[in-house]
Write a protein that holds these residues in place. Sequence first.
Motif, PDB file in Angstrom:
ATOM      1  N   LYS A 145      85.211  14.709  40.157  1.00 52.22           N
ATOM      2  CA  LYS A 145      85.849  13.750  41.052  1.00 52.22           C
ATOM      3  C   LYS A 145      84.890  13.335  42.164  1.00 52.22           C
ATOM      4  CE  LYS A 145      90.693  14.877  40.380  1.00 52.22           C
ATOM      5  NZ  LYS A 145      91.951  15.258  41.015  1.00 52.22           N
ATOM      6  N   VAL A 146      84.140  14.293  42.676  1.00 49.37           N
ATOM      7  CA  VAL A 146      83.145  13.986  43.716  1.00 49.37           C
ATOM      8  C   VAL A 146      82.094  13.034  43.165  1.00 49.37           C
ATOM      9  CG1 VAL A 146      81.304  14.966  45.151  1.00 49.37           C
ATOM     10  CG2 VAL A 146      83.503  16.138  44.984  1.00 49.37           C
ATOM     11  N   ILE A 147      81.590  13.336  41.983  1.00 51.19           N
ATOM     12  CA  ILE A 147      80.569  12.489  41.364  1.00 51.19           C
ATOM     13  C   ILE A 147      81.130  11.099  41.067  1.00 51.19           C
ATOM     14  CG2 ILE A 147      79.145  12.160  39.302  1.00 51.19           C
ATOM     15  CD1 ILE A 147      78.654  15.179  39.343  1.00 51.19           C
ATOM     16  N   ASN A 148      82.358  11.030  40.566  1.00 57.19           N
ATOM     17  CA  ASN A 148      82.981   9.725  40.305  1.00 57.19           C
ATOM     18  C   ASN A 148      83.166   8.926  41.593  1.00 57.19           C
ATOM     19  OD1 ASN A 148      83.078  10.100  37.543  1.00 57.19           O
ATOM     20  ND2 ASN A 148      85.139  10.958  37.588  1.00 57.19           N
ATOM     21  N   THR A 149      83.556   9.600  42.675  1.00 60.61           N
ATOM     22  CA  THR A 149      83.710   8.925  43.966  1.00 60.61           C
ATOM     23  C   THR A 149      82.372   8.406  44.471  1.00 60.61           C
ATOM     24  OG1 THR A 149      85.605  10.329  44.515  1.00 60.61           O
ATOM     25  CG2 THR A 149      84.519   9.208  46.343  1.00 60.61           C
ATOM     26  N   LEU A 150      81.333   9.241  44.392  1.00 62.88           N
ATOM     27  CA  LEU A 150      79.998   8.811  44.817  1.00 62.88           C
ATOM     28  C   LEU A 150      79.513   7.636  43.970  1.00 62.88           C
ATOM     29  CD1 LEU A 150      78.203  12.243  45.411  1.00 62.88           C
ATOM     30  CD2 LEU A 150      79.209  10.701  47.110  1.00 62.88           C
ATOM     31  N   SER A 151      79.788   7.687  42.683  1.00 59.75           N
ATOM     32  CA  SER A 151      79.395   6.598  41.786  1.00 59.75           C
ATOM     33  C   SER A 151      80.120   5.306  42.138  1.00 59.75           C
ATOM     34  CB  SER A 151      79.681   6.974  40.331  1.00 59.75           C
ATOM     35  OG  SER A 151      78.953   8.114  39.969  1.00 59.75           O
ATOM     36  N   GLN A 152      81.411   5.416  42.436  1.00 61.09           N
ATOM     37  CA  GLN A 152      82.178   4.238  42.841  1.00 61.09           C
ATOM     38  C   GLN A 152      81.635   3.649  44.136  1.00 61.09           C
ATOM     39  OE1 GLN A 152      83.677   3.239  39.969  1.00 61.09           O
ATOM     40  NE2 GLN A 152      85.243   2.485  41.352  1.00 61.09           N
ATOM     41  N   ILE A 153      81.279   4.516  45.074  1.00 60.23           N
ATOM     42  CA  ILE A 153      80.698   4.046  46.336  1.00 60.23           C
ATOM     43  C   ILE A 153      79.404   3.294  46.061  1.00 60.23           C
ATOM     44  CG2 ILE A 153      79.565   4.827  48.468  1.00 60.23           C
ATOM     45  CD1 ILE A 153      81.673   7.099  48.551  1.00 60.23           C
ATOM     46  N   GLY A 154      78.552   3.859  45.227  1.00 60.35           N
ATOM     47  CA  GLY A 154      77.295   3.192  44.872  1.00 60.35           C
ATOM     48  C   GLY A 154      77.528   1.862  44.187  1.00 60.35           C
ATOM     49  N   LEU A 155      78.497   1.825  43.281  1.00 58.15           N
ATOM     50  CA  LEU A 155      78.809   0.592  42.558  1.00 58.15           C
ATOM     51  C   LEU A 155      79.336  -0.488  43.499  1.00 58.15           C
ATOM     52  CD1 LEU A 155      79.094  -0.874  39.820  1.00 58.15           C
ATOM     53  CD2 LEU A 155      81.389   0.104  39.669  1.00 58.15           C
ATOM     54  N   ILE A 156      80.243  -0.118  44.367  1.00 57.14           N
ATOM     55  CA  ILE A 156      80.826  -1.094  45.296  1.00 57.14           C
ATOM     56  C   ILE A 156      79.784  -1.593  46.287  1.00 57.14           C
ATOM     57  CG2 ILE A 156      82.484  -1.366  47.194  1.00 57.14           C
ATOM     58  CD1 ILE A 156      84.337   0.558  45.549  1.00 57.14           C
ATOM     59  N   ILE A 157      79.060  -0.671  46.906  1.00 55.79           N
ATOM     60  CA  ILE A 157      78.042  -1.076  47.878  1.00 55.79           C
ATOM     61  C   ILE A 157      76.961  -1.917  47.206  1.00 55.79           C
ATOM     62  CG2 ILE A 157      76.197  -0.230  49.389  1.00 55.79           C
ATOM     63  CD1 ILE A 157      78.045   2.086  50.138  1.00 55.79           C
ATOM     64  N   GLY A 158      76.492  -1.485  46.044  1.00 54.19           N
ATOM     65  CA  GLY A 158      75.480  -2.253  45.324  1.00 54.19           C
ATOM     66  C   GLY A 158      75.956  -3.646  44.964  1.00 54.19           C
ATOM     67  N   SER A 159      77.208  -3.766  44.534  1.00 62.44           N
ATOM     68  CA  SER A 159      77.776  -5.073  44.178  1.00 62.44           C
ATOM     69  C   SER A 159      77.882  -5.981  45.395  1.00 62.44           C
ATOM     70  CB  SER A 159      79.155  -4.901  43.547  1.00 62.44           C
ATOM     71  OG  SER A 159      79.057  -4.145  42.363  1.00 62.44           O
ATOM     72  N   VAL A 160      78.346  -5.429  46.501  1.00 63.37           N
ATOM     73  CA  VAL A 160      78.469  -6.219  47.734  1.00 63.37           C
ATOM     74  C   VAL A 160      77.091  -6.670  48.215  1.00 63.37           C
ATOM     75  CG1 VAL A 160      79.096  -6.089  50.193  1.00 63.37           C
ATOM     76  CG2 VAL A 160      80.670  -5.220  48.445  1.00 63.37           C
ATOM     77  N   LEU A 161      76.123  -5.763  48.183  1.00 62.90           N
ATOM     78  CA  LEU A 161      74.776  -6.119  48.622  1.00 62.90           C
ATOM     79  C   LEU A 161      74.161  -7.191  47.724  1.00 62.90           C
ATOM     80  CD1 LEU A 161      73.403  -2.568  49.495  1.00 62.90           C
ATOM     81  CD2 LEU A 161      74.063  -4.374  51.102  1.00 62.90           C
ATOM     82  N   LEU A 162      74.380  -7.070  46.424  1.00 64.07           N
ATOM     83  CA  LEU A 162      73.866  -8.076  45.492  1.00 64.07           C
ATOM     84  C   LEU A 162      74.519  -9.442  45.759  1.00 64.07           C
ATOM     85  CD1 LEU A 162      72.054  -8.668  43.061  1.00 64.07           C
ATOM     86  CD2 LEU A 162      73.948  -8.005  41.587  1.00 64.07           C
ATOM     87  N   ALA A 163      75.824  -9.438  46.006  1.00 68.50           N
ATOM     88  CA  ALA A 163      76.523 -10.694  46.313  1.00 68.50           C
ATOM     89  C   ALA A 163      75.989 -11.297  47.614  1.00 68.50           C
ATOM     90  CB  ALA A 163      78.028 -10.453  46.401  1.00 68.50           C
ATOM     91  N   LEU A 164      75.777 -10.470  48.634  1.00 70.52           N
ATOM     92  CA  LEU A 164      75.217 -10.960  49.896  1.00 70.52           C
ATOM     93  C   LEU A 164      73.832 -11.565  49.690  1.00 70.52           C
ATOM     94  CD1 LEU A 164      76.223  -8.132  52.408  1.00 70.52           C
ATOM     95  CD2 LEU A 164      77.079 -10.480  52.355  1.00 70.52           C
ATOM     96  N   MET A 165      73.035 -10.890  48.875  1.00 70.78           N
ATOM     97  CA  MET A 165      71.689 -11.386  48.601  1.00 70.78           C
ATOM     98  C   MET A 165      71.748 -12.749  47.917  1.00 70.78           C
ATOM     99  SD  MET A 165      68.561  -9.250  46.823  1.00 70.78           S
ATOM    100  CE  MET A 165      69.671  -8.547  45.676  1.00 70.78           C
ATOM    101  N   MET A 166      72.642 -12.900  46.959  1.00 69.43           N
ATOM    102  CA  MET A 166      72.776 -14.180  46.259  1.00 69.43           C
ATOM    103  C   MET A 166      73.288 -15.265  47.202  1.00 69.43           C
ATOM    104  SD  MET A 166      74.102 -13.136  42.432  1.00 69.43           S
ATOM    105  CE  MET A 166      75.703 -12.678  43.004  1.00 69.43           C
ATOM    106  N   LEU A 167      74.288 -14.942  48.022  1.00 68.57           N
ATOM    107  CA  LEU A 167      74.823 -15.922  48.976  1.00 68.57           C
ATOM    108  C   LEU A 167      73.759 -16.345  49.987  1.00 68.57           C
ATOM    109  CD1 LEU A 167      78.382 -14.450  49.646  1.00 68.57           C
ATOM    110  CD2 LEU A 167      77.828 -16.573  48.444  1.00 68.57           C
ATOM    111  N   LEU A 168      72.996 -15.398  50.466  1.00 69.24           N
ATOM    112  CA  LEU A 168      71.926 -15.705  51.414  1.00 69.24           C
ATOM    113  C   LEU A 168      70.888 -16.626  50.781  1.00 69.24           C
ATOM    114  CD1 LEU A 168      70.499 -15.339  54.126  1.00 69.24           C
ATOM    115  CD2 LEU A 168      69.465 -13.257  53.197  1.00 69.24           C
ATOM    116  N   THR A 169      70.533 -16.351  49.537  1.00 71.91           N
ATOM    117  CA  THR A 169      69.550 -17.188  48.847  1.00 71.91           C
ATOM    118  C   THR A 169      70.076 -18.603  48.646  1.00 71.91           C
ATOM    119  OG1 THR A 169      68.643 -15.238  47.739  1.00 71.91           O
ATOM    120  CG2 THR A 169      68.124 -17.394  46.780  1.00 71.91           C
TER     121      THR A 169
END
Length: 161
Positions: free
Chosen positions: A4-28
């Motif tokens: 459960k800890v690993i799944n939570t950490l993975s979800q955090i990484g997935l969400i943060i990575g997705s948001v950062l990628l979207a921000l990068m695309m919007l900025l570009t």
Amino acid sequence: MFDKVINTLSQIGLIIGSVLLALMMLLTVADVFMRYVFSAPVSGSAEITQILLTLTVFAGFILVSRDGSHIVVSIFEPMISRLSPKLYGVIYAVSNTLGTAFLLWVLIVSAREAFDYEDVTEGLEIPFGWIISALVVFVAFSLVAGVRVFKKGLSGHGSAD
């Protein structure tokens, strides 16, 4: 519990990575639009994009470590996996854990030095200490998530032959 800890950490990484990628695309998109329509590019967009890309890669590192799906150099891999697939899995898991722990140590030292010397980025003067601290958190999560490889084995390492 540990899964459960690993799944939570993975979800955090997935969400943060997705948001950062979207921000990068919007900025570009905004930068290109502003540059060609108004002849006024977004100030510091290249610097922000570099920072966002770095953070995105390290957020994704959590998922890659969880699955044991890192890019590998196949010099000894075919021979070892042919002789003993279990030995290959152990060598991979141990070397991944040691490499990630070393990276974590280097980043912690770098963050401390960045805070001590008050290092900032060249254009926008964003403190490097905070950027590197985010990388430290992502790599720490990756180290924890990488322990899953010891338990579940590798995924995404099919033969390149």
